[in-house]
Design a protein around this motif. Structure first.
Motif, PDB file in Angstrom:
ATOM      1  N   GLU A  25       0.831  -1.270  -0.090  1.00 61.18           N
ATOM      2  CA  GLU A  25       0.123   0.045  -0.048  1.00 61.18           C
ATOM      3  C   GLU A  25       0.923   1.022  -0.094  1.00 61.18           C
ATOM      4  O   GLU A  25       0.490   2.260  -0.762  1.00 61.18           O
ATOM      5  N   GLU A  26       1.816   1.231   0.804  1.00 59.51           N
ATOM      6  CA  GLU A  26       2.744   2.456   1.112  1.00 59.51           C
ATOM      7  C   GLU A  26       3.575   2.767  -0.470  1.00 59.51           C
ATOM      8  O   GLU A  26       3.743   3.734  -0.820  1.00 59.51           O
ATOM      9  N   SER A  27       4.180   1.692  -0.926  1.00 56.05           N
ATOM     10  CA  SER A  27       4.690   1.813  -2.304  1.00 56.05           C
ATOM     11  C   SER A  27       3.960   2.089  -3.245  1.00 56.05           C
ATOM     12  O   SER A  27       4.361   3.193  -4.016  1.00 56.05           O
ATOM     13  N   LEU A  28       2.766   1.647  -3.547  1.00 53.82           N
ATOM     14  CA  LEU A  28       1.683   2.099  -4.591  1.00 53.82           C
ATOM     15  C   LEU A  28       1.125   3.496  -4.383  1.00 53.82           C
ATOM     16  O   LEU A  28       1.038   4.340  -5.249  1.00 53.82           O
ATOM     17  N   GLN A  29       1.089   3.982  -3.196  1.00 59.21           N
ATOM     18  CA  GLN A  29       0.704   5.298  -2.842  1.00 59.21           C
ATOM     19  C   GLN A  29       1.597   6.205  -3.458  1.00 59.21           C
ATOM     20  O   GLN A  29       1.568   7.232  -3.881  1.00 59.21           O
ATOM     21  N   ASP A  30       3.095   5.695  -3.003  1.00 56.75           N
ATOM     22  CA  ASP A  30       3.994   6.873  -3.288  1.00 56.75           C
ATOM     23  C   ASP A  30       4.191   6.883  -4.971  1.00 56.75           C
ATOM     24  O   ASP A  30       4.361   7.843  -5.425  1.00 56.75           O
ATOM     25  N   ILE A  31       3.918   5.677  -5.514  1.00 62.19           N
ATOM     26  CA  ILE A  31       4.074   5.681  -7.048  1.00 62.19           C
ATOM     27  C   ILE A  31       2.853   6.662  -7.548  1.00 62.19           C
ATOM     28  O   ILE A  31       3.037   7.630  -8.508  1.00 62.19           O
ATOM     29  N   VAL A  32       1.610   6.464  -6.975  1.00 59.28           N
ATOM     30  CA  VAL A  32       0.627   7.217  -7.411  1.00 59.28           C
ATOM     31  C   VAL A  32       0.740   8.845  -7.271  1.00 59.28           C
ATOM     32  O   VAL A  32       0.629   9.638  -8.044  1.00 59.28           O
ATOM     33  N   LEU A  33       1.329   9.102  -6.008  1.00 58.63           N
ATOM     34  CA  LEU A  33       1.742  10.761  -5.791  1.00 58.63           C
ATOM     35  C   LEU A  33       2.747  11.210  -7.100  1.00 58.63           C
ATOM     36  O   LEU A  33       2.789  12.198  -7.604  1.00 58.63           O
ATOM     37  N   ALA A  34       3.746  10.250  -7.245  1.00 55.71           N
ATOM     38  CA  ALA A  34       4.846  10.486  -8.409  1.00 55.71           C
ATOM     39  C   ALA A  34       4.024  10.737  -9.726  1.00 55.71           C
ATOM     40  O   ALA A  34       4.320  11.690 -10.459  1.00 55.71           O
ATOM     41  N   CYS A  35       2.898  10.070  -9.984  1.00 58.72           N
ATOM     42  CA  CYS A  35       2.177   9.975 -11.232  1.00 58.72           C
ATOM     43  C   CYS A  35       1.538  11.346 -11.210  1.00 58.72           C
ATOM     44  O   CYS A  35       1.466  12.135 -12.356  1.00 58.72           O
ATOM     45  N   ILE A  36       1.146  11.562  -9.940  1.00 54.63           N
ATOM     46  CA  ILE A  36       0.319  12.868  -9.979  1.00 54.63           C
ATOM     47  C   ILE A  36       1.104  14.113 -10.317  1.00 54.63           C
ATOM     48  O   ILE A  36       0.894  15.086 -11.122  1.00 54.63           O
ATOM     49  N   ARG A  37       2.559  14.218  -9.453  1.00 51.66           N
ATOM     50  CA  ARG A  37       3.374  15.226  -9.776  1.00 51.66           C
ATOM     51  C   ARG A  37       3.949  15.232 -11.010  1.00 51.66           C
ATOM     52  O   ARG A  37       4.204  16.234 -11.669  1.00 51.66           O
ATOM     53  N   PHE A  38       4.029  14.226 -11.954  1.00 59.25           N
ATOM     54  CA  PHE A  38       4.535  14.055 -13.410  1.00 59.25           C
ATOM     55  C   PHE A  38       3.353  14.509 -14.207  1.00 59.25           C
ATOM     56  O   PHE A  38       3.757  15.324 -15.132  1.00 59.25           O
ATOM     57  N   SER A  39       1.980  14.170 -13.965  1.00 60.52           N
ATOM     58  CA  SER A  39       1.020  15.062 -14.650  1.00 60.52           C
ATOM     59  C   SER A  39       0.987  16.217 -14.677  1.00 60.52           C
ATOM     60  O   SER A  39       0.607  16.903 -15.431  1.00 60.52           O
ATOM     61  N   GLU A  40       1.092  16.776 -13.632  1.00 59.45           N
ATOM     62  CA  GLU A  40       1.165  18.194 -13.323  1.00 59.45           C
ATOM     63  C   GLU A  40       1.977  18.968 -14.135  1.00 59.45           C
ATOM     64  O   GLU A  40       1.935  20.011 -14.703  1.00 59.45           O
ATOM     65  N   LYS A  41       3.231  18.459 -14.456  1.00 57.98           N
ATOM     66  CA  LYS A  41       4.227  18.816 -15.203  1.00 57.98           C
ATOM     67  C   LYS A  41       4.012  18.689 -16.862  1.00 57.98           C
ATOM     68  O   LYS A  41       4.414  19.529 -17.772  1.00 57.98           O
ATOM     69  N   LEU A  42       3.459  17.495 -16.716  1.00 59.54           N
ATOM     70  CA  LEU A  42       3.480  16.798 -18.346  1.00 59.54           C
ATOM     71  C   LEU A  42       2.332  17.383 -19.056  1.00 59.54           C
ATOM     72  O   LEU A  42       2.361  17.862 -20.300  1.00 59.54           O
ATOM     73  N   ILE A  43       1.065  17.924 -18.362  1.00 60.01           N
ATOM     74  CA  ILE A  43       0.000  18.362 -19.112  1.00 60.01           C
ATOM     75  C   ILE A  43       0.133  19.830 -19.702  1.00 60.01           C
ATOM     76  O   ILE A  43      -0.204  19.873 -20.869  1.00 60.01           O
ATOM     77  N   PRO A  44       0.657  20.610 -19.157  1.00 57.63           N
ATOM     78  CA  PRO A  44       0.929  21.782 -19.811  1.00 57.63           C
ATOM     79  C   PRO A  44       1.773  21.749 -20.998  1.00 57.63           C
ATOM     80  O   PRO A  44       1.746  22.525 -22.045  1.00 57.63           O
ATOM     81  N   LEU A  45       2.664  20.824 -20.759  1.00 57.62           N
ATOM     82  CA  LEU A  45       3.758  20.622 -22.055  1.00 57.62           C
ATOM     83  C   LEU A  45       3.197  19.915 -23.069  1.00 57.62           C
ATOM     84  O   LEU A  45       3.360  20.116 -24.270  1.00 57.62           O
ATOM     85  N   GLY A  46       2.103  19.220 -22.683  1.00 57.83           N
ATOM     86  CA  GLY A  46       1.684  18.299 -23.816  1.00 57.83           C
ATOM     87  C   GLY A  46       0.596  19.262 -24.533  1.00 57.83           C
ATOM     88  O   GLY A  46       0.400  19.050 -25.823  1.00 57.83           O
ATOM     89  N   VAL A  47       0.016  20.016 -23.874  1.00 53.73           N
ATOM     90  CA  VAL A  47      -0.966  20.933 -24.580  1.00 53.73           C
ATOM     91  C   VAL A  47      -0.129  21.768 -25.486  1.00 53.73           C
ATOM     92  O   VAL A  47      -0.263  22.184 -26.689  1.00 53.73           O
ATOM     93  N   THR A  48       1.116  22.392 -25.058  1.00 58.70           N
ATOM     94  CA  THR A  48       2.121  23.122 -25.997  1.00 58.70           C
ATOM     95  C   THR A  48       2.200  22.328 -27.033  1.00 58.70           C
ATOM     96  O   THR A  48       2.446  22.881 -28.335  1.00 58.70           O
ATOM     97  N   LEU A  49       2.788  21.163 -26.923  1.00 60.49           N
ATOM     98  CA  LEU A  49       3.157  20.232 -28.052  1.00 60.49           C
ATOM     99  C   LEU A  49       2.037  20.132 -29.083  1.00 60.49           C
ATOM    100  O   LEU A  49       2.249  20.249 -30.194  1.00 60.49           O
ATOM    101  N   PHE A  50       0.742  19.763 -28.389  1.00 64.95           N
ATOM    102  CA  PHE A  50      -0.220  19.379 -29.525  1.00 64.95           C
ATOM    103  C   PHE A  50      -0.779  20.595 -30.093  1.00 64.95           C
ATOM    104  O   PHE A  50      -1.612  20.942 -31.175  1.00 64.95           O
ATOM    105  N   ALA A  51      -0.422  21.877 -29.670  1.00 68.83           N
ATOM    106  CA  ALA A  51      -0.791  23.210 -30.380  1.00 68.83           C
ATOM    107  C   ALA A  51      -0.013  23.537 -31.246  1.00 68.83           C
ATOM    108  O   ALA A  51      -0.270  24.536 -31.929  1.00 68.83           O
TER     109      ALA A  51
END
Length: 206
Positions: A79-105
């Protein structure tokens, strides 16, 4: 300060400006000011503003992958390991989405990104790392062998991306839930299928 440190400061500055204002408002003068260096210094590290934006997109992935790679099977609870991975996925998505919008535009920038990205890199490599962790824990008997490791990886990352996508689009979360609570509940739900049958707590009346 070394060349590598200056380059990282430039990348971090560009990341912050893209997140706050997007690519259309991004100019090299502002990047230099944010990074605390001369405008000409940017071009000692990157050929153009577009190359800098591509570097920001590509170099966020290794940081995310390192978080997953540091997970050692048999260490923390699942549970602890997967929660850490989920939080890492959230942090990564926070950076990825603005860049993804930039790329697709920008069709030209998107094409260059596709040309520079490795087929086995990026998100695919991140999914593979999560799947490898799951597979090893299956061998240790801590995760059910009935589940597919890659599917588990997709079920962990997908909801995180969507969680952040909605939050960035609306400017607020859909529900009054903090990221840590979201990670805990997401993992708790997945654990209903990930826990080996031999270690599951019998339900009342069974």
């Amino acid at each position: 300060m070394g060349k590598a440190d200056t380059r990282q400061r430039i990348l971090d500055a560009a990341q912050r400006l893209i997140e706050s204002g997007g690519l259309t408002r991004l100019v090299t003068k502002d990047i230099a000011s944010e990074a605390g260096c001369a405008e000409g210094t940017l071009f000692n590290h990157f050929k153009s503003k577009e190359d800098l934006c591509l570097a920001v997109a590509l170099e966020n992935v290794p940081k995310f992958k390192d978080t997953i790679a540091r997970k050692r099977p048999g260490g923390q609870s699942i549970e602890e390991s997967l929660q850490d991975i989920v939080l890492a996925c959230i942090r990564f998505s926070e950076k990825l989405i603005p860049l993804g919008v930039t790329l697709f535009a920008d069709a030209t920038l998107l094409r260059r990104h596709r040309e520079s990205a490795r087929p086995d890199g990026g998100p695919k490599e991140a999914f593979a790392l999560i799947a490898t962790y799951v597979r090893t824990e299956q061998e240790n008997g801590r995760i059910s062998r009935d589940v597919d490791p890659l599917t588990v990886a997709l079920l962990l990352f997908g909801p995180c991306f969507h969680w952040v996508f909605i939050r960035q689009g609306l400017g607020t979360s859909l529900f009054p839930v903090k990221d840590k609570e979201y990670a805990r509940e997401l993992v708790a739900t997945l654990m209903l299928g990930l826990t080996p049958k031999s270690t599951r707590t019998p339900s009342k009346g069974s």
